[in-house]
Design a protein around this motif. Structure first.
Motif, PDB file in Angstrom:
ATOM      1  N   ASP A 119       0.798  -1.225   0.000  1.00  0.00           N
ATOM      2  CA  ASP A 119       0.000   0.000   0.000  1.00  0.00           C
ATOM      3  C   ASP A 119       0.831   1.276   0.000  1.00  0.00           C
ATOM      4  O   ASP A 119       0.553   2.226  -0.739  1.00  0.00           O
ATOM      5  CB  ASP A 119      -0.926   0.020   1.230  1.00  0.00           C
ATOM      6  CG  ASP A 119      -1.960  -1.082   1.216  1.00  0.00           C
ATOM      7  OD1 ASP A 119      -1.607  -2.223   0.858  1.00  0.00           O
ATOM      8  OD2 ASP A 119      -3.110  -0.821   1.578  1.00  0.00           O
ATOM      9  N   TYR A 176      -0.399  -6.992   2.508  1.00  0.00           N
ATOM     10  CA  TYR A 176      -1.749  -7.246   2.981  1.00  0.00           C
ATOM     11  C   TYR A 176      -2.505  -8.107   1.973  1.00  0.00           C
ATOM     12  O   TYR A 176      -3.515  -7.717   1.402  1.00  0.00           O
ATOM     13  CB  TYR A 176      -2.492  -5.931   3.215  1.00  0.00           C
ATOM     14  CG  TYR A 176      -2.099  -5.202   4.472  1.00  0.00           C
ATOM     15  CD1 TYR A 176      -1.705  -5.898   5.617  1.00  0.00           C
ATOM     16  CD2 TYR A 176      -2.133  -3.818   4.535  1.00  0.00           C
ATOM     17  CE1 TYR A 176      -1.338  -5.231   6.777  1.00  0.00           C
ATOM     18  CE2 TYR A 176      -1.778  -3.136   5.686  1.00  0.00           C
ATOM     19  CZ  TYR A 176      -1.385  -3.851   6.806  1.00  0.00           C
ATOM     20  OH  TYR A 176      -1.031  -3.188   7.954  1.00  0.00           O
ATOM     21  N   PRO A 330     -14.573  -7.840  11.977  1.00  0.00           N
ATOM     22  CA  PRO A 330     -13.833  -6.720  12.563  1.00  0.00           C
ATOM     23  C   PRO A 330     -13.709  -6.795  14.086  1.00  0.00           C
ATOM     24  O   PRO A 330     -12.677  -6.389  14.635  1.00  0.00           O
ATOM     25  CB  PRO A 330     -14.645  -5.496  12.129  1.00  0.00           C
ATOM     26  CG  PRO A 330     -16.003  -6.020  11.797  1.00  0.00           C
ATOM     27  CD  PRO A 330     -15.796  -7.400  11.278  1.00  0.00           C
ATOM     28  N   ASP A 356      -6.835   6.306  10.451  1.00  0.00           N
ATOM     29  CA  ASP A 356      -6.468   6.603   9.071  1.00  0.00           C
ATOM     30  C   ASP A 356      -4.957   6.776   8.980  1.00  0.00           C
ATOM     31  O   ASP A 356      -4.437   7.887   9.009  1.00  0.00           O
ATOM     32  CB  ASP A 356      -7.189   7.869   8.594  1.00  0.00           C
ATOM     33  CG  ASP A 356      -8.694   7.696   8.591  1.00  0.00           C
ATOM     34  OD1 ASP A 356      -9.157   6.640   8.126  1.00  0.00           O
ATOM     35  OD2 ASP A 356      -9.402   8.603   9.072  1.00  0.00           O
ATOM     36  N   ASP A 361      -5.173   3.051   2.149  1.00  0.00           N
ATOM     37  CA  ASP A 361      -6.444   3.496   1.588  1.00  0.00           C
ATOM     38  C   ASP A 361      -7.645   3.078   2.423  1.00  0.00           C
ATOM     39  O   ASP A 361      -8.793   3.273   2.017  1.00  0.00           O
ATOM     40  CB  ASP A 361      -6.599   3.016   0.145  1.00  0.00           C
ATOM     41  CG  ASP A 361      -6.643   1.498   0.038  1.00  0.00           C
ATOM     42  OD1 ASP A 361      -6.519   0.820   1.081  1.00  0.00           O
ATOM     43  OD2 ASP A 361      -6.815   0.984  -1.084  1.00  0.00           O
ATOM     44  N   SER A 362      -7.413   2.459   3.576  1.00  0.00           N
ATOM     45  CA  SER A 362      -8.496   2.135   4.502  1.00  0.00           C
ATOM     46  C   SER A 362      -7.948   2.218   5.911  1.00  0.00           C
ATOM     47  O   SER A 362      -6.725   2.254   6.122  1.00  0.00           O
ATOM     48  CB  SER A 362      -9.052   0.729   4.226  1.00  0.00           C
ATOM     49  OG  SER A 362      -8.035  -0.248   4.357  1.00  0.00           O
ATOM     50  N   GLN A 363      -8.856   2.258   6.887  1.00  0.00           N
ATOM     51  CA  GLN A 363      -8.394   2.328   8.265  1.00  0.00           C
ATOM     52  C   GLN A 363      -7.566   1.094   8.616  1.00  0.00           C
ATOM     53  O   GLN A 363      -7.837  -0.013   8.141  1.00  0.00           O
ATOM     54  CB  GLN A 363      -9.573   2.448   9.221  1.00  0.00           C
ATOM     55  CG  GLN A 363     -10.207   3.833   9.258  1.00  0.00           C
ATOM     56  CD  GLN A 363     -11.068   4.022  10.485  1.00  0.00           C
ATOM     57  OE1 GLN A 363     -11.765   3.102  10.926  1.00  0.00           O
ATOM     58  NE2 GLN A 363     -11.024   5.218  11.050  1.00  0.00           N
ATOM     59  N   PRO A 384      -5.691  -3.920   7.781  1.00  0.00           N
ATOM     60  CA  PRO A 384      -6.706  -2.962   7.339  1.00  0.00           C
ATOM     61  C   PRO A 384      -8.088  -3.495   7.687  1.00  0.00           C
ATOM     62  O   PRO A 384      -8.326  -4.711   7.635  1.00  0.00           O
ATOM     63  CB  PRO A 384      -6.480  -2.907   5.827  1.00  0.00           C
ATOM     64  CG  PRO A 384      -5.927  -4.246   5.487  1.00  0.00           C
ATOM     65  CD  PRO A 384      -5.137  -4.705   6.674  1.00  0.00           C
ATOM     66  N   LEU A 385      -8.982  -2.619   8.061  1.00  0.00           N
ATOM     67  CA  LEU A 385     -10.340  -3.053   8.377  1.00  0.00           C
ATOM     68  C   LEU A 385     -11.144  -3.198   7.092  1.00  0.00           C
ATOM     69  O   LEU A 385     -11.910  -2.314   6.703  1.00  0.00           O
ATOM     70  CB  LEU A 385     -11.009  -2.064   9.339  1.00  0.00           C
ATOM     71  CG  LEU A 385     -10.949  -2.513  10.811  1.00  0.00           C
ATOM     72  CD1 LEU A 385      -9.514  -2.434  11.310  1.00  0.00           C
ATOM     73  CD2 LEU A 385     -11.876  -1.703  11.680  1.00  0.00           C
ATOM     74  N   ARG A 386     -10.930  -4.312   6.430  1.00  0.00           N
ATOM     75  CA  ARG A 386     -11.628  -4.630   5.194  1.00  0.00           C
ATOM     76  C   ARG A 386     -11.606  -6.140   5.014  1.00  0.00           C
ATOM     77  O   ARG A 386     -10.843  -6.856   5.683  1.00  0.00           O
ATOM     78  CB  ARG A 386     -10.968  -3.929   3.995  1.00  0.00           C
ATOM     79  CG  ARG A 386      -9.537  -4.377   3.722  1.00  0.00           C
ATOM     80  CD  ARG A 386      -8.844  -3.496   2.693  1.00  0.00           C
ATOM     81  NE  ARG A 386      -7.530  -4.004   2.349  1.00  0.00           N
ATOM     82  CZ  ARG A 386      -6.491  -3.243   2.020  1.00  0.00           C
ATOM     83  NH1 ARG A 386      -6.631  -1.940   2.004  1.00  0.00           N
ATOM     84  NH2 ARG A 386      -5.328  -3.789   1.703  1.00  0.00           N
ATOM     85  N   GLU A 387     -12.456  -6.622   4.143  1.00  0.00           N
ATOM     86  CA  GLU A 387     -12.466  -8.060   3.851  1.00  0.00           C
ATOM     87  C   GLU A 387     -11.082  -8.502   3.406  1.00  0.00           C
ATOM     88  O   GLU A 387     -10.387  -7.744   2.741  1.00  0.00           O
ATOM     89  CB  GLU A 387     -13.492  -8.349   2.747  1.00  0.00           C
ATOM     90  CG  GLU A 387     -14.939  -8.075   3.144  1.00  0.00           C
ATOM     91  CD  GLU A 387     -15.514  -9.145   4.058  1.00  0.00           C
ATOM     92  OE1 GLU A 387     -14.814 -10.157   4.313  1.00  0.00           O
ATOM     93  OE2 GLU A 387     -16.647  -8.965   4.506  1.00  0.00           O
ATOM     94  N   TYR A 389     -10.807  -9.574   6.556  1.00  0.00           N
ATOM     95  CA  TYR A 389     -10.594  -9.422   7.991  1.00  0.00           C
ATOM     96  C   TYR A 389      -9.510 -10.385   8.500  1.00  0.00           C
ATOM     97  O   TYR A 389      -9.670 -11.067   9.508  1.00  0.00           O
ATOM     98  CB  TYR A 389     -11.901  -9.581   8.773  1.00  0.00           C
ATOM     99  CG  TYR A 389     -12.883  -8.487   8.431  1.00  0.00           C
ATOM    100  CD1 TYR A 389     -12.624  -7.172   8.799  1.00  0.00           C
ATOM    101  CD2 TYR A 389     -14.043  -8.762   7.712  1.00  0.00           C
ATOM    102  CE1 TYR A 389     -13.510  -6.149   8.464  1.00  0.00           C
ATOM    103  CE2 TYR A 389     -14.926  -7.744   7.367  1.00  0.00           C
ATOM    104  CZ  TYR A 389     -14.655  -6.436   7.743  1.00  0.00           C
ATOM    105  OH  TYR A 389     -15.524  -5.434   7.413  1.00  0.00           O
TER     106      TYR A 389
END
Length: 421
Positions: A119, A176, A330, A356, A361-363, A384-387, A389
């Motif tokens: 990232d 990631y 999460p 942030d 690009d995500s938390q 990152p808090l995104r799929e 997880y």
């Protein structure tokens, strides 16, 4: 462990089962630790490191013996012609960016052959963000070749892309993602295919998280340039900051011109009081990396026994120090990180929260109670808090403390009512 921590008996039972599964992987790690420890010692002896090399300089740093000796030690360890090791690299991304801007010129084509880069490098290239000051704004062209669905290199596509490329770029670790990290053998295969099509192409490797994990480094398998961070593997948990670039002498010199200025390059740059810690860091690195690897292998076996999907599995030979665990959501992800933080020697009382984080690009949530801020050779976990997880675990200055941190992460999930025991 019960003398010091309140751990559920079931977790203690699972930890014992996990260590039983880890005997063979631990033996392989110990073999590599001994080999790399002797390699590092040999580099110190070969380059005649003395007490005088541990003394820093101020001002311009002309004729800094310690700086020159440290470069030589790194070059010997990595089987490279030259190296640039400086405390003034603020991160691994800074070292990578210095190498890219040092070598590439307007009109050149850079091809990432391991898919999207990490990232924090996307804005350096110019594929995300405002593109201000990026390689693409400067006129460098970029394209990428994705890995195959199996996570292995697409050699046919790499061969085609190499024909018009100035640089083939390889990210060794998984970042990631859930793909496998690349072995030195994999990297050697990419370099061979690329150079068969274009003998002049530069093969550069982001070596972060991979140093001293195997017996060889990418520069011993066909890579022309590698770069990384000193608060990861090669700093041994002792280096307080910094990064390195190593590889072909002419390319390292170009990178030095970018770091300082043309005409001065490596000949300037005072070292202040940093040299002793940088020398000690690389000396301890083989053992610290082995501790981090054992922690990762234990975590894989432990969480597998608890019913989680892990990547890689405990019995797979390692090519970096990173272990991912798919938490399922999460809340579980954040609880995992809280538990890792509770096992940290520094700031164990702090509760990590998503935020942030610059360059992402995500938390991102990060558990990192470390002696050196952000040092991911120390036990840490982030995601990152995104799929999907997944949380990425790395580091562990010592195996006993790394193991304790892993168990505490599960204990935190259990206490939050998220893990049934």
């Amino acid at each position: 462990m019960t003398d010091f921590f309140d751990i559920h008996p079931r977790l203690l039972e699972v930890s014992r089962q996990a260590e039983d599964l880890c005997r063979d992987p631990f033996a392989r790690i110990a073999e590599n630790e001994e080999y790399n420890g002797q390699k590092v010692l040999s580099a110190f002896l070969k380059n005649g490191i003395s007490e005088a090399h541990l003394k820093g300089t101020t001002g311009y740093g002309y004729d800094d013996r310690g700086r020159e000796g440290l470069d030589a030690v790194y070059a010997s360890i990595f089987g490279a012609e030259d190296a640039l090791v400086r405390h003034t690299f603020v991160s691994g991304t800074h070292a990578l960016a210095t190498a890219l801007f040092g070598v590439l010129r307007p009109g050149d084509l850079m091809v990432s052959v391991t898919g999207s880069p990490y990232d924090t490098l996307e804005e350096t290239i110019g594929i995300r963000g405002k593109n201000t000051g990026s390689l693409m704004e400067w006129g460098v062209k970029y394209r990428q070749v994705d890995l195959l669905p199996s996570g292995t290199p697409d050699y046919a596509a790499i061969a085609e892309a190499a024909r018009g490329a100035r640089m083939i770029y390889i990210q060794r670790s998984r970042g990631y993602s859930l793909r496998p990290s690349l072995s030195v053998e994999d990297i050697g295969g990419i370099a061979k295919v690329a150079k068969e099509q274009n003998p002049n192409v530069i093969v550069m490797v982001d070596n972060c998280y991979g140093e001293l994990v195997e017996k060889r480094e990418p520069t011993q398998a066909g890579a022309d340039l590698i770069a990384g961070s000193l608060i990861k593997n090669p700093g041994g948990g002792i280096a307080p900051t910094g990064g390195y670039i190593a590889g072909r002498k002419d390319l390292v010199e170009l990178c030095a011109y970018r770091l300082t200025c043309p005409g001065m390059g490596k000949e300037v740059g005072c070292t202040l009081d940093t040299l002793r810690s940088l020398y000690q860091g690389i000396f301890f690195a083989p053992t610290v990396v082995a501790s981090a690897l054992k922690t990762a292998v234990f975590a894989a076996a432990f969480y597998h026994l608890l019913g989680f999907e892990v990547n890689p599995s405990h019995d797979v030979p390692r090519t970096d120090i990173i272990q991912s665990v798919l938490t399922g959501g999460p809340e579980m992800l954040c609880a995992f990180c809280r538990g890792i933080q509770k096992g940290a020697p520094v700031d164990s009382f702090v509760t990590p929260m998503p935020w942030d984080m610059p360059g992402y690009d995500s938390q991102v949530i990060m558990a990192a109670g470390a002696f050196t801020m952000g040092a991911s050779i120390e036990l840490s976990a982030d995601a990152p808090l995104r799929e999907p997880y997944a949380v990425w675990l790395q580091g562990g200055l010592t195996y006993p403390t790394g193991k304790a941190g892993v168990i505490l992460s599960a204990q935190e999930m259990a206490e939050a009512g998220l893990l049934k025991l």
